[in-house]
Design an enzyme around this catalytic site. Structure first.
Site, PDB file in Angstrom:
ATOM      1  CB  CYS A   1      -3.566   1.696  -2.074  1.00 49.79           C
ATOM      2  SG  CYS A   1      -3.183   3.385  -2.585  1.00 49.79           S
ATOM      3  CG  ASP A   2      -3.456  -3.131   1.045  1.00 54.73           C
ATOM      4  OD1 ASP A   2      -3.131  -3.649  -0.035  1.00 54.73           O
ATOM      5  OD2 ASP A   2      -2.720  -3.114   2.032  1.00 54.73           O
ATOM      6  CB  VAL A   3      -9.638  -0.551   1.638  1.00 55.52           C
ATOM      7  CG1 VAL A   3     -11.164  -0.487   1.518  1.00 55.52           C
ATOM      8  CG2 VAL A   3      -9.237  -1.032   3.030  1.00 55.52           C
TER       9      VAL A   3
ATOM     10  CG  ASP B   1      -2.022   1.032   1.162  1.00 59.55           C
ATOM     11  OD1 ASP B   1      -1.706   2.226   1.020  1.00 59.55           O
ATOM     12  OD2 ASP B   1      -3.201   0.661   1.265  1.00 59.55           O
TER      13      ASP B   1
END
Length: 524
Positions: A429-431, A401
């Site tokens: 960014c991960d989510v 991320d």
């Protein structure tokens, strides 16, 4: 509410609606904008600020304040701080497009869906699922790192950079080469390693002093020798927006459906997904698909994913077995196949699972895929018509991320006024990458049914970051969430979870751990 249609229009979540409409049009689906988005001439898509929640919110700033986004983002600053991009609105737009595409696909099989609803507040809570679970887990005895501060670092020549180390030995070697004592390096490893789950990263000043004494060129050479990755923090986004996934058609899909479709579990009822993914991005995508009704089976190492044992713990399922609350927030409701992909027996078990499945969703490194027999061509031979969904970081050195935030320029949009670019420790960014991967997968399923051809979909953390940057640009800069909106700011996720106004968005495990419900409402 009084004030007439003009006021109602002004209160619509514009960014969320634009994101949803753009993604749907990018999939070739017609959209007519009005009070509802009319999707494909068949379905209404309603995007609101609060939906079924009892929160008095009417802006991105209101949602961030009320739903805990400012609180989690602000952990690195020591106080709730606005996240200066429309994270909740963009997430709501992606979720709305995903729900609409799933409903359109289900209508092909006779489902009576006529409307799908999503709210920005529900999307915000979904984005904080792992933090909510951790805050409400009964096992709070293990003290987690907390405190202000954290990367990026600065080199002697002024270059700002993010550092990623996924193994303790690389971390130790890097800092030892810079002259930092082993005791300091060891003390820093836990907060650094835990930052993806805690959104805080208080590091000793000795680390920052060490990089300020060395030029960036030498730091790069040391990092390469130690297996550590460095990423320069961009001063501004270079690329904005665009479709966050790429869809490619393959061969004839053939007869791939073997189930009766009842849609009792949701519009993806009857779809089986094989998920091979770690950390956050891939599991978020699988969780979205499961909440839409798909059967999701995770492939984990023999003995289970090591992240299952990371505290705080909860008893999330039957059998009374404790599991990490964060892990449960992302993976509950999924089946599990334990298999060693390095062994012939393990690979055979996965191939057998794929033969009866509709989707392979993975976040494996491209260099490893072919060696495991899980490249697109090999999988197509096993299961013609299988949707092949690949989630990645977006390029060399961009596997996680925070480097992606730095490289994409998103970090430059996120920093508070007067501060240099710095990523948020909230895993945006991960989510969002997981949400985008799920949306692309549903788009691929719908395209397969529409065209009769197999589909290969690729998405990345970088494409998610660019989507967020593009939304900030459309809103006139990173100001969509510039204030607190005059709503009380959440400062405790455990208190928020017990607030009756958000009850419709949450459910609780047997031990009181809070989990986020599906964010859609489907109407017939």
């Amino acid at each position: 509410m009084s004030g007439g249609p003009g006021l109602l229009a002004a209160l619509r979540p514009v960014v969320a609606r634009e994101v949803a409409a753009g993604l749907l049009r990018g999939c070739g689906v017609g959209v007519v904008e009005g009070e509802l988005l009319e999707v494909g001439g068949e379905l209404g898509c309603r995007i609101s600020w609060a939906g079924p929640l009892g929160l008095a919110v009417g802006s991105e700033a209101d949602v961030q304040a009320a739903c805990g986004v400012m609180h989690v983002h602000g952990r690195r600053y020591g106080a709730p701080t606005p996240l200066r991009v429309d994270f909740a609105s963009v997430a709501a737009g992606v979720l709305a497009a995903t729900g609409a595409l799933a409903a359109l696909r289900a209508r092909r099989f006779g489902a009576a869906y006529r409307e799908v609803g999503v709210s920005v507040a529900q999307a915000a809570l979904f984005g904080l699922a792992q933090y909510l679970a951790a805050a409400t887990a009964p096992d709070q005895e293990c003290a987690e790192p907390s405190g202000a501060g954290g990367p990026p670092f600065v080199a002697a020549d002024g270059v700002r950079f993010e550092l990623e180390a996924l193994a303790a030995d690389g971390w130790l070697r890097f800092w030892s080469e810079l002259g930092v004592g082993r005791r300091v390096v060891g003390r820093a490893w836990l907060p650094f390693q835990a930052r993806y789950g805690t959104a805080s990263c208080p590091l000793p000043e000795e680390l920052f002093a060490a990089t300020r004494a060395v030029g960036y060129g030498r730091l790069v050479r040391v990092a390469a020798e130690c297996g550590v990755e460095l990423t320069v923090v961009a001063a501004r986004p270079a690329v904005l927006g665009g479709m966050p996934w790429r869809l490619r058609a393959g061969g004839d899909a053939g007869a791939v459906r073997e189930h009766e479709f009842g849609f009792g579990m949701g519009p993806l009822d009857g779809v089986r997904v094989v998920e091979i993914a770690r950390r956050v991005q891939g599991p978020v995508a699988g969780r979205v698909l499961a909440l839409l009704g798909a059967e999701v089976v995770r492939v984990e190492p023999v003995g289970g994913d090591p992240l299952r044992g990371v505290p705080p713990m909860t008893v999330a399922g039957g059998g009374g077995v404790a599991v990490s609350a964060r892990f449960a927030a992302l993976n509950r409701g999924k089946g599990v196949l334990e298999a060693d992909l390095r062994s012939a027996e393990g690979r055979s078990a996965v191939r057998e699972l794929l033969r009866g499945s509709d989707v392979l969703l993975h976040s494996l490194a491209p260099a490893k895929v072919a060696g495991l027999g899980l490249d697109a061509a090999a999988v197509a031979a096993l299961r013609p018509g299988l949707v092949y969904a690949q989630a990645s970081g977006g390029g060399p050195g961009l596997s996680t991320d925070y480097p992606v935030q730095a490289h994409s320029g998103l970090a430059a949009l996120l920093a508070p006024d007067g501060l240099p670019p710095r990523p948020t420790l909230l895993t945006v960014c991960d989510v969002l990458g997981g949400l985008v991967c799920a949306a692309g997968t549903v788009a691929a399923l719908e395209a397969r049914e529409r065209t009769g051809r197999a589909q290969h979909v690729e998405s990345s953390l970088l494409s998610a970051a660019r989507l967020l940057c593009g939304a900030a640009n459309r809103a006139g800069g990173p100001g969509g969430a510039g204030g607190d909106g005059g709503v009380a700011v959440c400062t405790d996720l455990a208190v928020l979870a017990r607030d009756p106004r958000v009850a419709a968005a949450l459910e609780f495990g047997a031990d009181g751990c809070a989990f986020v419900r599906a964010p859609w409402e489907f109407g017939t």
